[in-house]
Design a protein around this motif. Structure first.
Motif, PDB file in Angstrom:
ATOM      1  N   VAL A  23       0.893  -1.149   0.030  1.00  0.00           N
ATOM      2  CA  VAL A  23       0.010  -0.211   0.016  1.00  0.00           C
ATOM      3  C   VAL A  23       0.856   1.360   0.064  1.00  0.00           C
ATOM      4  CG1 VAL A  23      -1.658   1.202   1.129  1.00  0.00           C
ATOM      5  CG2 VAL A  23      -1.654  -1.181   1.556  1.00  0.00           C
ATOM      6  N   HIS A  24       0.875   1.914  -1.159  1.00  0.00           N
ATOM      7  CA  HIS A  24       1.843   3.172  -1.359  1.00  0.00           C
ATOM      8  C   HIS A  24       1.103   4.396  -0.586  1.00  0.00           C
ATOM      9  CE1 HIS A  24       4.732   1.288  -3.858  1.00  0.00           C
ATOM     10  NE2 HIS A  24       3.851   0.565  -4.079  1.00  0.00           N
ATOM     11  N   GLU A  25       1.685   5.434  -0.506  1.00  0.00           N
ATOM     12  CA  GLU A  25       1.191   6.585   0.125  1.00  0.00           C
ATOM     13  C   GLU A  25       0.293   7.047  -0.549  1.00  0.00           C
ATOM     14  OE1 GLU A  25       4.263   9.260   1.550  1.00  0.00           O
ATOM     15  OE2 GLU A  25       4.756   8.019   3.299  1.00  0.00           O
ATOM     16  N   GLY A  26      -1.004   7.366  -0.302  1.00  0.00           N
ATOM     17  CA  GLY A  26      -1.936   8.196  -1.105  1.00  0.00           C
ATOM     18  C   GLY A  26      -2.714   7.079  -2.168  1.00  0.00           C
ATOM     19  N   GLN A  27      -2.374   5.934  -1.774  1.00  0.00           N
ATOM     20  CA  GLN A  27      -3.074   4.789  -2.575  1.00  0.00           C
ATOM     21  C   GLN A  27      -4.044   4.220  -2.069  1.00  0.00           C
ATOM     22  OE1 GLN A  27      -0.413   1.338  -3.462  1.00  0.00           O
ATOM     23  NE2 GLN A  27      -1.424   1.277  -5.453  1.00  0.00           N
ATOM     24  N   THR A  28      -5.219   3.838  -2.567  1.00  0.00           N
ATOM     25  CA  THR A  28      -6.162   2.888  -1.969  1.00  0.00           C
ATOM     26  C   THR A  28      -6.025   1.524  -2.717  1.00  0.00           C
ATOM     27  OG1 THR A  28      -7.606   4.752  -1.517  1.00  0.00           O
ATOM     28  CG2 THR A  28      -8.611   2.544  -1.599  1.00  0.00           C
ATOM     29  N   VAL A  29      -5.654   0.595  -1.713  1.00  0.00           N
ATOM     30  CA  VAL A  29      -5.705  -0.827  -2.441  1.00  0.00           C
ATOM     31  C   VAL A  29      -6.767  -1.615  -1.525  1.00  0.00           C
ATOM     32  CG1 VAL A  29      -4.276  -2.923  -2.092  1.00  0.00           C
ATOM     33  CG2 VAL A  29      -3.211  -0.650  -2.413  1.00  0.00           C
ATOM     34  N   ASN A 179      -2.037  12.357   2.147  1.00  0.00           N
ATOM     35  CA  ASN A 179      -1.643  11.571   1.633  1.00  0.00           C
ATOM     36  C   ASN A 179      -1.418   9.993   2.027  1.00  0.00           C
ATOM     37  OD1 ASN A 179      -0.528  11.107  -1.206  1.00  0.00           O
ATOM     38  ND2 ASN A 179       1.696  11.173  -0.521  1.00  0.00           N
ATOM     39  N   ALA A 180      -2.335   9.860   3.064  1.00  0.00           N
ATOM     40  CA  ALA A 180      -2.182   8.345   3.434  1.00  0.00           C
ATOM     41  C   ALA A 180      -2.713   7.438   2.621  1.00  0.00           C
ATOM     42  CB  ALA A 180      -3.060   8.516   4.873  1.00  0.00           C
ATOM     43  N   GLY A 181      -1.926   6.258   2.991  1.00  0.00           N
ATOM     44  CA  GLY A 181      -2.414   5.146   2.004  1.00  0.00           C
ATOM     45  C   GLY A 181      -3.545   4.213   2.842  1.00  0.00           C
ATOM     46  N   VAL A 182      -4.542   3.551   1.934  1.00  0.00           N
ATOM     47  CA  VAL A 182      -5.685   3.143   2.504  1.00  0.00           C
ATOM     48  C   VAL A 182      -5.959   1.522   2.108  1.00  0.00           C
ATOM     49  CG1 VAL A 182      -8.179   2.852   2.767  1.00  0.00           C
ATOM     50  CG2 VAL A 182      -7.103   5.155   2.863  1.00  0.00           C
ATOM     51  N   LEU A 183      -6.007   0.634   3.046  1.00  0.00           N
ATOM     52  CA  LEU A 183      -6.339  -0.637   2.798  1.00  0.00           C
ATOM     53  C   LEU A 183      -7.703  -0.931   3.077  1.00  0.00           C
ATOM     54  CD1 LEU A 183      -5.059  -3.517   1.726  1.00  0.00           C
ATOM     55  CD2 LEU A 183      -4.934  -4.055   3.888  1.00  0.00           C
TER      56      LEU A 183
END
Ligand SMILES: Nc1ncnc2c1ncn2[C@@H]1O[C@H](COP(=O)(O)OP(=O)(O)OP(=O)(O)O)[C@@H](O)[C@H]1O
Length: 210
Positions: A23-29, A179-183
């Protein structure tokens, strides 16, 4: 980046084997998969709440060494579970539940505002509010320490479409700001198709594209 590399985890025996995800920063996985395929187990491993049999979890380049509630790296990770009633002390008002991770309780009003909980609801206890209202409080609590990563384990399963959309909107706004990453873990592939940039599945190691 929050990542799992070749994680094998379970209880008496493994329920998930050699699983990797980033899970990269800013990304929603998204993480999909059938019931019992190990999604929640993986969520707990990534949240440093469950020690894997093997494999590594890294948070911003640091390999996790401790898997327990008070592990120092845990403050970088916020978690939201499927059943808010199991994760809030029934004796707490929503105000106290949101304030739990905070030293300075001044931020409660701002957090309540963020998740659209009105002042009168903050003085109620879990049995006096709906599942959606309680989940909003849990989201406020999860965001209280401004986590770099947020893990949402079937967070919307008990909620209706409009509350689901509202909570996803709050998380998107938080992400845009920090810019948080979200799972996002869900068995609802339609929700993940709308919400996630990329979706993994615990049913196989195949990556499903958006
Ligand atoms: N605390 C536990 N002790 C022993 N076995 C467990 C425990 N928690 C889960 N399991 C088992 O591990 C397997 C994976 O469970 P997990 O909750 O990770 O799957 P899941 O994909 O999240 O399922 P669901 O979509 O139904 O929530 C299941 O067979 C479950 O019975």
């Amino acid at each position: 980046m929050l990542s799992a590399h070749d994680v094998t985890a379970g209880y008496r025996s493994p329920v998930i084997t050699d699983f990797s995800l980033e899970v990269h920063e800013g990304q929603t996985v998204g993480l999909a998969g059938p019931s019992g395929s190990g999604k929640s187990t993986m969520a707990r491993v990534l949240a440093l709440l469950h020690k894997p049999f093997s494999g590594t979890v890294t948070i911003d380049g640091d390999t996790a060494t401790r898997y327990r509630f008070n592990a120092p790296q845990r403050t970088k990770i916020g978690v939201l579970f499927q059943q808010p009633r199991l994760s809030v002390d029934p004796r707490f008002t929503l105000r106290k539940a949101i304030a739990e991770p905070l030293r300075d309780h001044d931020a409660v009003a701002e957090l309540a505002d963020l998740v659209m909980l009105t002042e009168d609801l903050l003085d109620r206890r879990p049995h006096e509010v709906s599942d959606g209202q309680l989940q909003r409080a849990c989201l406020a609590r999860a965001l209280a320490l401004k986590p770099r990563y947020l893990i949402c384990d079937e967070m919307t399963t008990m909620l209706d479409a409009s509350t689901t959309a509202a909570l996803v909107g709050v998380i998107r706004a938080y992400q845009a700001e920090t810019n948080a990453g979200v799972l996002a873990i869900s068995h609802d592939t339609r929700l993940l198709a709308r919400w996630a940039d990329q979706t993994f599945s615990t049913a196989s190691t195949m990556t499903l594209s958006r």
